[in-house]
Design an enzyme around this catalytic site. Structure first.
Site, PDB file in Angstrom:
ATOM      1  N   LYS A  30      -2.023  -2.336   0.579  1.00  0.00           N
ATOM      2  CA  LYS A  30      -2.771  -3.415   1.262  1.00  0.00           C
ATOM      3  C   LYS A  30      -3.976  -3.835   0.415  1.00  0.00           C
ATOM      4  CE  LYS A  30      -3.606  -0.916   4.937  1.00  0.00           C
ATOM      5  NZ  LYS A  30      -2.944   0.337   4.494  1.00  0.00           N
ATOM      6  N   ARG A  74      -5.815  -2.350  13.878  1.00  0.00           N
ATOM      7  CA  ARG A  74      -5.115  -1.088  13.661  1.00  0.00           C
ATOM      8  C   ARG A  74      -4.430  -0.603  14.934  1.00  0.00           C
ATOM      9  NH1 ARG A  74      -6.823   0.571   8.329  1.00  0.00           N
ATOM     10  NH2 ARG A  74      -6.519   2.780   8.175  1.00  0.00           N
ATOM     11  N   ARG A  99      -3.845   8.297  -6.439  1.00  0.00           N
ATOM     12  CA  ARG A  99      -4.886   7.248  -6.439  1.00  0.00           C
ATOM     13  C   ARG A  99      -6.225   7.828  -6.893  1.00  0.00           C
ATOM     14  NH1 ARG A  99      -5.925   3.777  -1.167  1.00  0.00           N
ATOM     15  NH2 ARG A  99      -6.126   5.834  -0.219  1.00  0.00           N
ATOM     16  N   ARG A 106     -10.211  10.089  -3.180  1.00  0.00           N
ATOM     17  CA  ARG A 106     -10.788   9.899  -1.847  1.00  0.00           C
ATOM     18  C   ARG A 106     -10.630  11.166  -1.013  1.00  0.00           C
ATOM     19  NH1 ARG A 106      -8.847   4.143   0.653  1.00  0.00           N
ATOM     20  NH2 ARG A 106      -8.409   5.465   2.445  1.00  0.00           N
ATOM     21  N   ARG A 138      -2.559  10.717   8.461  1.00  0.00           N
ATOM     22  CA  ARG A 138      -2.774   9.260   8.490  1.00  0.00           C
ATOM     23  C   ARG A 138      -1.443   8.535   8.693  1.00  0.00           C
ATOM     24  NH1 ARG A 138      -5.392   8.812   2.976  1.00  0.00           N
ATOM     25  NH2 ARG A 138      -5.260   6.568   3.230  1.00  0.00           N
TER      26      ARG A 138
HETATM   27  P1  AP5 Z   1      -3.762   0.861  -2.110  1.00  0.00           P
HETATM   28  O1  AP5 Z   1      -3.695  -0.585  -2.431  1.00  0.00           O
HETATM   29  O2  AP5 Z   1      -5.076   1.559  -2.282  1.00  0.00           O
HETATM   30  O3  AP5 Z   1      -3.123   1.145  -0.660  1.00  0.00           O
HETATM   31  P2  AP5 Z   1      -3.652   0.817   0.783  1.00  0.00           P
HETATM   32  O4  AP5 Z   1      -2.508   0.346   1.592  1.00  0.00           O
HETATM   33  O5  AP5 Z   1      -4.858  -0.087   0.722  1.00  0.00           O
HETATM   34  O6  AP5 Z   1      -4.034   2.302   1.225  1.00  0.00           O
HETATM   35  P3  AP5 Z   1      -5.287   2.871   2.002  1.00  0.00           P
HETATM   36  O7  AP5 Z   1      -5.172   4.376   1.873  1.00  0.00           O
HETATM   37  O8  AP5 Z   1      -6.572   2.273   1.532  1.00  0.00           O
HETATM   38  O9  AP5 Z   1      -4.982   2.436   3.445  1.00  0.00           O
HETATM   39  P4  AP5 Z   1      -5.474   3.076   4.734  1.00  0.00           P
HETATM   40  O10 AP5 Z   1      -5.036   2.069   5.711  1.00  0.00           O
HETATM   41  O11 AP5 Z   1      -5.064   4.477   4.974  1.00  0.00           O
HETATM   42  O12 AP5 Z   1      -7.061   3.233   4.469  1.00  0.00           O
HETATM   43  P5  AP5 Z   1      -8.310   2.311   4.812  1.00  0.00           P
HETATM   44  O13 AP5 Z   1      -9.169   2.332   3.616  1.00  0.00           O
HETATM   45  O14 AP5 Z   1      -7.921   1.022   5.413  1.00  0.00           O
HETATM   46  O15 AP5 Z   1      -2.662   1.601  -3.027  1.00  0.00           O
HETATM   47  C1  AP5 Z   1      -2.548   3.007  -2.989  1.00  0.00           C
HETATM   48  C2  AP5 Z   1      -2.276   3.541  -4.413  1.00  0.00           C
HETATM   49  O16 AP5 Z   1      -0.977   3.121  -4.818  1.00  0.00           O
HETATM   50  C3  AP5 Z   1      -3.239   3.009  -5.480  1.00  0.00           C
HETATM   51  O17 AP5 Z   1      -3.502   4.039  -6.393  1.00  0.00           O
HETATM   52  C4  AP5 Z   1      -2.477   1.864  -6.157  1.00  0.00           C
HETATM   53  O18 AP5 Z   1      -2.827   1.734  -7.506  1.00  0.00           O
HETATM   54  C5  AP5 Z   1      -1.030   2.312  -5.990  1.00  0.00           C
HETATM   55  N1  AP5 Z   1      -0.109   1.215  -5.741  1.00  0.00           N
HETATM   56  C6  AP5 Z   1      -0.285   0.128  -4.932  1.00  0.00           C
HETATM   57  N2  AP5 Z   1       0.812  -0.638  -4.920  1.00  0.00           N
HETATM   58  C7  AP5 Z   1       1.729  -0.003  -5.728  1.00  0.00           C
HETATM   59  C8  AP5 Z   1       3.078  -0.300  -6.112  1.00  0.00           C
HETATM   60  N3  AP5 Z   1       3.715  -1.405  -5.671  1.00  0.00           N
HETATM   61  N4  AP5 Z   1       3.705   0.575  -6.945  1.00  0.00           N
HETATM   62  C9  AP5 Z   1       3.068   1.708  -7.386  1.00  0.00           C
HETATM   63  N5  AP5 Z   1       1.805   2.021  -7.048  1.00  0.00           N
HETATM   64  C10 AP5 Z   1       1.141   1.178  -6.232  1.00  0.00           C
HETATM   65  O19 AP5 Z   1      -8.986   3.178   5.997  1.00  0.00           O
HETATM   66  C11 AP5 Z   1      -9.546   4.447   5.752  1.00  0.00           C
HETATM   67  C12 AP5 Z   1     -10.110   5.038   7.049  1.00  0.00           C
HETATM   68  O20 AP5 Z   1     -11.129   4.175   7.580  1.00  0.00           O
HETATM   69  C13 AP5 Z   1      -9.105   5.190   8.204  1.00  0.00           C
HETATM   70  O21 AP5 Z   1      -8.367   6.386   8.114  1.00  0.00           O
HETATM   71  C14 AP5 Z   1     -10.054   5.176   9.416  1.00  0.00           C
HETATM   72  O22 AP5 Z   1     -10.727   6.396   9.561  1.00  0.00           O
HETATM   73  C15 AP5 Z   1     -11.067   4.124   9.006  1.00  0.00           C
HETATM   74  N6  AP5 Z   1     -10.652   2.772   9.420  1.00  0.00           N
HETATM   75  C16 AP5 Z   1     -10.423   1.703   8.600  1.00  0.00           C
HETATM   76  N7  AP5 Z   1     -10.066   0.623   9.314  1.00  0.00           N
HETATM   77  C17 AP5 Z   1     -10.054   1.012  10.607  1.00  0.00           C
HETATM   78  C18 AP5 Z   1      -9.747   0.335  11.817  1.00  0.00           C
HETATM   79  N8  AP5 Z   1      -9.389  -0.961  11.843  1.00  0.00           N
HETATM   80  N9  AP5 Z   1      -9.829   1.045  12.972  1.00  0.00           N
HETATM   81  C19 AP5 Z   1     -10.203   2.331  12.991  1.00  0.00           C
HETATM   82  N10 AP5 Z   1     -10.497   3.039  11.875  1.00  0.00           N
HETATM   83  C20 AP5 Z   1     -10.428   2.378  10.690  1.00  0.00           C
END
Ligand code: AP5
Length: 209
Positions: free
Chosen positions: A13, A85, A124, A152, A163
């Site tokens: 994402k 979410r 990552r 992270r 997660r």
């Molecule tokens: P990346 O692009 O970083 O993936 P992502 O989908 O953004 O993963 P996240 O872990 O950031 O998502 P998440 O939803 O768990 O965390 P968030 O930060 O939103 O890609 C991942 C890796 O793969 C990278 O190394 C990249 O280089 C590689 N990659 C990407 N595409 C690729 C491909 N096609 N092929 C190969 N490699 C690839 O949330 C974190 C925390 O915040 C949550 O757990 C929660 O505690 C809180 N939070 C955030 N939003 C909310 C909400 N709305 N409500 C409640 N709590 C929330």
């Protein structure tokens, strides 16, 4: 353009939102980054939400909605990554947009097999020098980025598994929610980063025609 990117942890994402924001010259709004920034700043709110983040739990809905609200109307065009979410957040988003006289254009649901997600999250790393995100195998840091490259806290094997469970139980049902509103497009994000960007652009192009 107002787009929501939905999908499990590690599906890309953040990677895709940054690319799409650059291509379309729109703002990338990410609740994950808002949460981490609040924790980094050590504010009272940061202390309150740190344990949710570190355990891979969702931060309470009212806190997240309060954090994202000002950004939604600051600019009319954005890509939303990590919000909503769950259904409570989706309904809150609808109300906030209604109040501002705005509407969503599309919700793109990205998907990839859980095994692939685990590989992506385990490798990552974020550069402490530039803030850029890399992958040790799929997108290694370039020689010009001095690092250090930090993992992270919520990318430990245990947290990743949790997660994914939270995603499947709380967030994945939103696909149906948006399908019923005729807003959902599903994109296979199991291939390369470029292939996924191309597939999303095709979906957006066909919606805009
Ligand atoms: P990346 O692009 O970083 O993936 P992502 O989908 O953004 O993963 P996240 O872990 O950031 O998502 P998440 O939803 O768990 O965390 P968030 O930060 O939103 O890609 C991942 C890796 O793969 C990278 O190394 C990249 O280089 C590689 N990659 C990407 N595409 C690729 C491909 N096609 N092929 C190969 N490699 C690839 O949330 C974190 C925390 O915040 C949550 O757990 C929660 O505690 C809180 N939070 C955030 N939003 C909310 C909400 N709305 N409500 C409640 N709590 C929330």
């Amino acid at each position: 353009m107002r787009i929501v990117l939905l999908g499990p942890p590690g599906v890309g994402k953040g990677t895709q939102a940054k690319r799409l924001a650059r291509i379309n010259e729109v703002k990338h709004l990410t609740t994950g980054e808002l949460v981490r920034e609040e924790i980094r700043m050590g504010t009272p709110l940061g202390h309150e939400i740190q344990r949710y983040n570190d355990l891979g739990e969702l931060v309470p809905d009212e806190v997240i909605v309060g954090m994202i609200k000002p950004y939604l109307t600051m600019t009319e065009s954005w890509i939303l990554d990590g919000f909503p979410r769950d259904e409570t957040q989706a309904r809150a988003l609808e109300v906030m947009l209604d109040e501002a006289g705005l509407a969503l254009d599309r919700v793109i649901a990205l998907s990839a097999p859980d095994d692939e997600l685990i590989d992506r999250l385990s490798g990552r790393r974020q550069s402490a020098a530039t803030g850029k995100t890399y992958h040790l195998t799929f997108d290694p840091p370039p020689a010009g980025d001095p690092g250090p490259f930090i993992q992270r806290v919520d990318d430990s094997p245990e947290d990743i598994r949790h997660r994914l469970e939270v995603y499947h139980s709380r967030t994945e049902p939103l696909k149906r929610y948006y399908e019923e509103r005729d807003l959902l497009s599903e994109v296979d994000a199991g291939g390369s980063m470029d292939a996924t960007t191309e597939a999303i652009l095709q979906v957006l192009g066909s919606v805009n025609r």
